[in-house]
Design a protein around this motif. Structure first.
Motif, PDB file in Angstrom:
ATOM      1  N   ARG A 171       0.832  -1.201   0.000  1.00 33.44           N
ATOM      2  CA  ARG A 171       0.000   0.000   0.000  1.00 33.44           C
ATOM      3  C   ARG A 171       0.871   1.256   0.000  1.00 33.44           C
ATOM      4  O   ARG A 171       1.996   1.265   0.499  1.00 33.44           O
ATOM      5  N   ALA A 172       0.330   2.311  -0.587  1.00 29.83           N
ATOM      6  CA  ALA A 172       0.972   3.626  -0.584  1.00 29.83           C
ATOM      7  C   ALA A 172      -0.131   4.674  -0.430  1.00 29.83           C
ATOM      8  O   ALA A 172      -1.134   4.642  -1.141  1.00 29.83           O
ATOM      9  N   THR A 173       0.061   5.588   0.499  1.00 29.18           N
ATOM     10  CA  THR A 173      -0.930   6.614   0.793  1.00 29.18           C
ATOM     11  C   THR A 173      -0.645   7.884   0.007  1.00 29.18           C
ATOM     12  O   THR A 173       0.517   8.291  -0.130  1.00 29.18           O
ATOM     13  N   PHE A 174      -1.706   8.486  -0.507  1.00 28.44           N
ATOM     14  CA  PHE A 174      -1.616   9.780  -1.164  1.00 28.44           C
ATOM     15  C   PHE A 174      -2.709  10.675  -0.589  1.00 28.44           C
ATOM     16  O   PHE A 174      -3.872  10.270  -0.506  1.00 28.44           O
ATOM     17  N   GLU A 175      -2.339  11.873  -0.188  1.00 35.08           N
ATOM     18  CA  GLU A 175      -3.305  12.834   0.336  1.00 35.08           C
ATOM     19  C   GLU A 175      -3.390  14.017  -0.617  1.00 35.08           C
ATOM     20  O   GLU A 175      -2.376  14.601  -0.990  1.00 35.08           O
ATOM     21  N   ALA A 176      -4.596  14.348  -1.029  1.00 38.31           N
ATOM     22  CA  ALA A 176      -4.823  15.510  -1.892  1.00 38.31           C
ATOM     23  C   ALA A 176      -5.411  16.632  -1.060  1.00 38.31           C
ATOM     24  O   ALA A 176      -6.383  16.431  -0.326  1.00 38.31           O
ATOM     25  N   LEU A 177      -4.815  17.818  -1.144  1.00 37.48           N
ATOM     26  CA  LEU A 177      -5.350  19.015  -0.505  1.00 37.48           C
ATOM     27  C   LEU A 177      -5.928  19.922  -1.583  1.00 37.48           C
ATOM     28  O   LEU A 177      -5.349  20.062  -2.663  1.00 37.48           O
ATOM     29  N   TYR A 178      -7.054  20.523  -1.305  1.00 42.39           N
ATOM     30  CA  TYR A 178      -7.706  21.438  -2.231  1.00 42.39           C
ATOM     31  C   TYR A 178      -7.869  22.801  -1.567  1.00 42.39           C
ATOM     32  O   TYR A 178      -8.135  22.887  -0.365  1.00 42.39           O
ATOM     33  N   GLY A 179      -7.719  23.841  -2.335  1.00 39.50           N
ATOM     34  CA  GLY A 179      -7.911  25.185  -1.812  1.00 39.50           C
ATOM     35  C   GLY A 179      -8.615  26.067  -2.827  1.00 39.50           C
ATOM     36  O   GLY A 179      -8.445  25.895  -4.041  1.00 39.50           O
ATOM     37  N   GLN A 180      -9.403  26.989  -2.322  1.00 39.26           N
ATOM     38  CA  GLN A 180     -10.044  27.969  -3.201  1.00 39.26           C
ATOM     39  C   GLN A 180     -10.254  29.259  -2.420  1.00 39.26           C
ATOM     40  O   GLN A 180     -10.351  29.260  -1.194  1.00 39.26           O
ATOM     41  N   ALA A 181     -10.280  30.367  -3.129  1.00 35.88           N
ATOM     42  CA  ALA A 181     -10.509  31.667  -2.497  1.00 35.88           C
ATOM     43  C   ALA A 181     -10.897  32.661  -3.575  1.00 35.88           C
ATOM     44  O   ALA A 181     -10.501  32.532  -4.740  1.00 35.88           O
ATOM     45  N   TRP A 182     -11.668  33.657  -3.176  1.00 34.04           N
ATOM     46  CA  TRP A 182     -12.132  34.699  -4.087  1.00 34.04           C
ATOM     47  C   TRP A 182     -11.287  35.947  -3.953  1.00 34.04           C
ATOM     48  O   TRP A 182     -10.714  36.228  -2.892  1.00 34.04           O
ATOM     49  N   TYR A 183     -11.212  36.684  -5.022  1.00 33.99           N
ATOM     50  CA  TYR A 183     -10.525  37.982  -5.037  1.00 33.99           C
ATOM     51  C   TYR A 183     -11.122  38.904  -3.973  1.00 33.99           C
ATOM     52  O   TYR A 183     -12.323  38.948  -3.764  1.00 33.99           O
ATOM     53  N   LYS A 184     -10.243  39.659  -3.318  1.00 36.12           N
ATOM     54  CA  LYS A 184     -10.671  40.719  -2.426  1.00 36.12           C
ATOM     55  C   LYS A 184      -9.691  41.868  -2.552  1.00 36.12           C
ATOM     56  O   LYS A 184      -8.478  41.643  -2.674  1.00 36.12           O
ATOM     57  N   ASP A 185     -10.191  43.091  -2.531  1.00 39.80           N
ATOM     58  CA  ASP A 185      -9.310  44.250  -2.589  1.00 39.80           C
ATOM     59  C   ASP A 185      -8.338  44.210  -1.413  1.00 39.80           C
ATOM     60  O   ASP A 185      -8.716  43.899  -0.281  1.00 39.80           O
ATOM     61  N   ALA A 186      -7.080  44.508  -1.685  1.00 42.89           N
ATOM     62  CA  ALA A 186      -6.072  44.532  -0.626  1.00 42.89           C
ATOM     63  C   ALA A 186      -6.410  45.637   0.382  1.00 42.89           C
ATOM     64  O   ALA A 186      -6.963  46.673   0.037  1.00 42.89           O
ATOM     65  N   GLY A 187      -6.063  45.386   1.648  1.00 37.87           N
ATOM     66  CA  GLY A 187      -6.254  46.406   2.675  1.00 37.87           C
ATOM     67  C   GLY A 187      -7.474  46.196   3.538  1.00 37.87           C
ATOM     68  O   GLY A 187      -7.654  46.887   4.541  1.00 37.87           O
ATOM     69  N   PHE A 188      -8.339  45.229   3.161  1.00 41.51           N
ATOM     70  CA  PHE A 188      -9.535  44.966   3.955  1.00 41.51           C
ATOM     71  C   PHE A 188      -9.342  43.683   4.741  1.00 41.51           C
ATOM     72  O   PHE A 188      -8.783  42.699   4.250  1.00 41.51           O
ATOM     73  N   GLU A 189      -9.846  43.686   6.000  1.00 40.89           N
ATOM     74  CA  GLU A 189      -9.750  42.488   6.833  1.00 40.89           C
ATOM     75  C   GLU A 189     -10.783  41.465   6.368  1.00 40.89           C
ATOM     76  O   GLU A 189     -11.792  41.798   5.755  1.00 40.89           O
ATOM     77  N   HIS A 190     -10.543  40.212   6.713  1.00 39.72           N
ATOM     78  CA  HIS A 190     -11.498  39.162   6.369  1.00 39.72           C
ATOM     79  C   HIS A 190     -12.814  39.399   7.098  1.00 39.72           C
ATOM     80  O   HIS A 190     -12.845  39.841   8.237  1.00 39.72           O
ATOM     81  N   GLY A 191     -13.912  39.097   6.426  1.00 43.35           N
ATOM     82  CA  GLY A 191     -15.222  39.256   7.022  1.00 43.35           C
ATOM     83  C   GLY A 191     -15.522  38.170   8.024  1.00 43.35           C
ATOM     84  O   GLY A 191     -14.696  37.303   8.319  1.00 43.35           O
ATOM     85  N   GLU A 192     -16.738  38.210   8.556  1.00 39.29           N
ATOM     86  CA  GLU A 192     -17.116  37.267   9.584  1.00 39.29           C
ATOM     87  C   GLU A 192     -17.525  35.915   9.011  1.00 39.29           C
ATOM     88  O   GLU A 192     -17.726  34.966   9.749  1.00 39.29           O
ATOM     89  N   HIS A 193     -17.662  35.818   7.692  1.00 37.14           N
ATOM     90  CA  HIS A 193     -18.236  34.613   7.112  1.00 37.14           C
ATOM     91  C   HIS A 193     -17.186  33.742   6.429  1.00 37.14           C
ATOM     92  O   HIS A 193     -17.473  33.055   5.464  1.00 37.14           O
ATOM     93  N   VAL A 194     -15.964  33.784   6.939  1.00 36.15           N
ATOM     94  CA  VAL A 194     -14.922  32.917   6.407  1.00 36.15           C
ATOM     95  C   VAL A 194     -15.251  31.470   6.764  1.00 36.15           C
ATOM     96  O   VAL A 194     -15.568  31.163   7.908  1.00 36.15           O
ATOM     97  N   ILE A 195     -15.189  30.581   5.780  1.00 38.32           N
ATOM     98  CA  ILE A 195     -15.464  29.176   6.034  1.00 38.32           C
ATOM     99  C   ILE A 195     -14.238  28.553   6.697  1.00 38.32           C
ATOM    100  O   ILE A 195     -13.121  28.686   6.194  1.00 38.32           O
ATOM    101  N   PRO A 196     -14.392  27.894   7.840  1.00 38.71           N
ATOM    102  CA  PRO A 196     -13.225  27.370   8.553  1.00 38.71           C
ATOM    103  C   PRO A 196     -12.549  26.224   7.833  1.00 38.71           C
ATOM    104  O   PRO A 196     -13.204  25.479   7.088  1.00 38.71           O
ATOM    105  N   ILE A 197     -11.270  26.091   8.037  1.00 36.15           N
ATOM    106  CA  ILE A 197     -10.514  24.981   7.485  1.00 36.15           C
ATOM    107  C   ILE A 197     -10.916  23.720   8.237  1.00 36.15           C
ATOM    108  O   ILE A 197     -11.036  23.722   9.457  1.00 36.15           O
TER     109      ILE A 197
END
Length: 292
Positions: free
Chosen positions: A261-287
């Motif tokens: 046997r050999a294990t492989f782990e796939a990680l996926y990531g996604q994110a939307w554009y946001k103007d620089a200089g603004f803090e993350h909102g309250e609705h960030v989906i947790p990891i």
């Protein structure tokens, strides 16, 4: 996620050498590409300009074309031979299809102006970038307002059996296997960028092989090379080391049916554009960690 020990030129040479054999060994890569594309099933986006980073032989590029027929798609890879395979594998372009472009370049220094793509994707290329944080920053830089970045990479548990066996032979041999990130560090890296709604998740795969040589041949066919890791001795496929692996790997990782046997782990990531200089909102989906 900083890994400056990748030898970028050697990566390009290794994948060029494997360009003709890659598809024969890339079953898992295609499965992960399918799952990465499925993330778009739940997203409302109609991109006009798409970038596929580390296109390889073009499998994921073709998936993008199938979904977004009118979009202009740019396929980028470090290997010229891989780009030739991508170009050759494209289906005939219909008049209503968007244009294809093929560009050679480094994912950490993208040769495009800022804000020129609506969708920036990468399937299993990040592990071969010297500094993945730079790649993420570049993906965000070329992202247009309202755009989405979507990617996959191998995770920390990938090839854990091979790493453990190499370490049992000689501790520094474990360095022949890339030090992949975990899902938490990937999420932290995303949070450093001007993005919103960052999401990460993971899949765990267990593949089986009849013997050690079958695993080694597959890794070699995919372009994996110890020579691409700075400061590592070559010879991952040397006869003496293979003999050691053939003796030790089955002792710990043989399954009831005799396969390894050999294990492989796939990680996926996604994110939307946001103007620089603004803090993350309250609705960030947790990891979320795999299995939770």
């Amino acid at each position: 996620m900083n890994r400056t020990h990748i030898h970028i030129r050697q990566v390009g040479r290794s994948f060029s050498a494997a360009s003709s054999s890659y598809d024969a060994h890339a079953v898992l890569q295609r499965e992960i590409g399918d799952r990465l594309l499925a993330h778009l099933d739940f997203i409302k986006i109609e991109p006009k300009r798409i970038l596929d980073i580390g296109c390889g032989t073009g499998y994921f590029t073709r998936l993008l074309r199938g979904r977004y027929k009118k979009a202009a798609i740019v396929a980028l890879d470090l290997s010229g031979a891989m780009l030739q395979q991508t170009r050759a594998n494209h289906a005939r372009r219909m008049p209503w299809h968007g244009r294809h472009h093929h560009v050679g370049g480094d994912a950490a220094t993208l040769p495009f102006r800022s804000g020129c793509f609506d969708l920036v994707c990468s399937n299993l290329a990040m592990q071969w970038v010297g500094d993945p944080q730079l790649m993420l920053a570049e993906m965000r830089r070329v992202l247009a307002p309202g755009g989405l970045m979507l990617f996959s990479t191998f995770g920390r548990r990938t090839l854990s059996e091979l790493r453990q066996t190499l370490a049992s032979i000689e501790s520094e041999r474990a360095g022949h296997v890339l030090p992949f990130p975990d899902v938490m560090s990937l999420g932290d890296a995303l949070m450093k960028l001007p993005v919103e709604l960052p999401v990460t998740d993971s899949d765990l795969f267990t593949l089986t092989y009849p013997d050690v040589m079958a695993l080694v041949r597959e890794l070699k066919g995919l372009g994996a090379s110890a020579g691409a890791i700075r400061g590592r001795r070559g010879g991952l496929y040397g006869r003496a080391l293979i003999r050691e692996l053939e003796q030790r790997y089955p002792d710990r990782f043989k399954m009831e049916d005799g396969r390894l046997r050999a294990t492989f782990e796939a990680l996926y990531g996604q994110a939307w554009y946001k103007d620089a200089g603004f803090e993350h909102g309250e609705h960030v989906i947790p990891i979320r960690l795999a299995g939770q």
